[in-house]
Design an enzyme around this catalytic site. Sequence first.
Site, short mmCIF file in Angstrom:
data_model
loop_
_atom_site.label_atom_id
_atom_site.label_comp_id
_atom_site.label_asym_id
_atom_site.label_seq_id
_atom_site.Cartn_x
_atom_site.Cartn_y
_atom_site.Cartn_z
CG ASP A 53 16.53 -52.56 -19.97
OD1 ASP A 53 17.47 -52.71 -20.73
OD2 ASP A 53 15.09 -52.62 -20.14
CE1 TYR A 112 14.56 -60.33 -19.77
CE2 TYR A 112 14.13 -61.29 -22.08
CZ TYR A 112 14.56 -60.48 -20.83
OH TYR A 112 15.82 -59.77 -21.51
#
Length: 256
Positions: A53, A112
Amino acid sequence: MPTRHFINLAYLGAPFHGWQTQPNAASVQETVERALSTVLRTPVAVTGAGRTDAGVNASMMIAHADLPERIDDDSRLVRALNSILGPSVAVRWVHPVHADAHARFDATSRTYHYYAHCNRNPFAGGLSWQAPATLDFELMNEAAAELLVTTDFTSFSKLHTDVKTNNCRVTEARWRRALTGEELPGAPEWVFEITADRFLRNMVRAVVGTLVDVGRGKVSIEAFREIIERRDRCAAGTSMPGTPLFLHNITYPYPI
């Protein structure tokens, strides 16, 4: 003859509106495609292993592209690309792979990292989140263990996406003390590490935001379970800022 190659790159997310090419907004994908097309003097399309994003970083992103010729010694190509990509993107290597290799669909896991610090850190530069000193990381880890037995992550997914399923398989989710000098010049104090076979849009930031509510004492472990079971994004916590989030690792069933 065109040959498929994997590209290993890293990027700072702040200057971009995410990985994916979009109209009237800078993206990492478009930036890399433009650099490859310029250096190789032919249009080159790039497919990434994921779609980070806006503002989200990658210390490791894998992409694939079909290049006009097989590149076995990538040193000149890497230098040429890095000379025009600008300071926010760095190509590490370009390797030939088999013709059907796919950076996105072949990936077996993605990891992540979300960085946080409790003590004031003038060197974080927004790449680590300023956490309250009273945050209970042990309690957050107790809640994070629930993610390992969860299948449907609708409560942590951005609404109105085009995915066919919100099912994911999380194999690791925990807060840990950061290693000395890890990732950032200012060295964050804490790292939330999460690994899954796939991630939904906004999923990690929503998970972290909900865990932070647990660590602040606003949400109990039982309430965290109920949030998961409700399968309702409105039930979960606020999405955390994107700049402390890094795509850290991607694995494949074959050597890359």
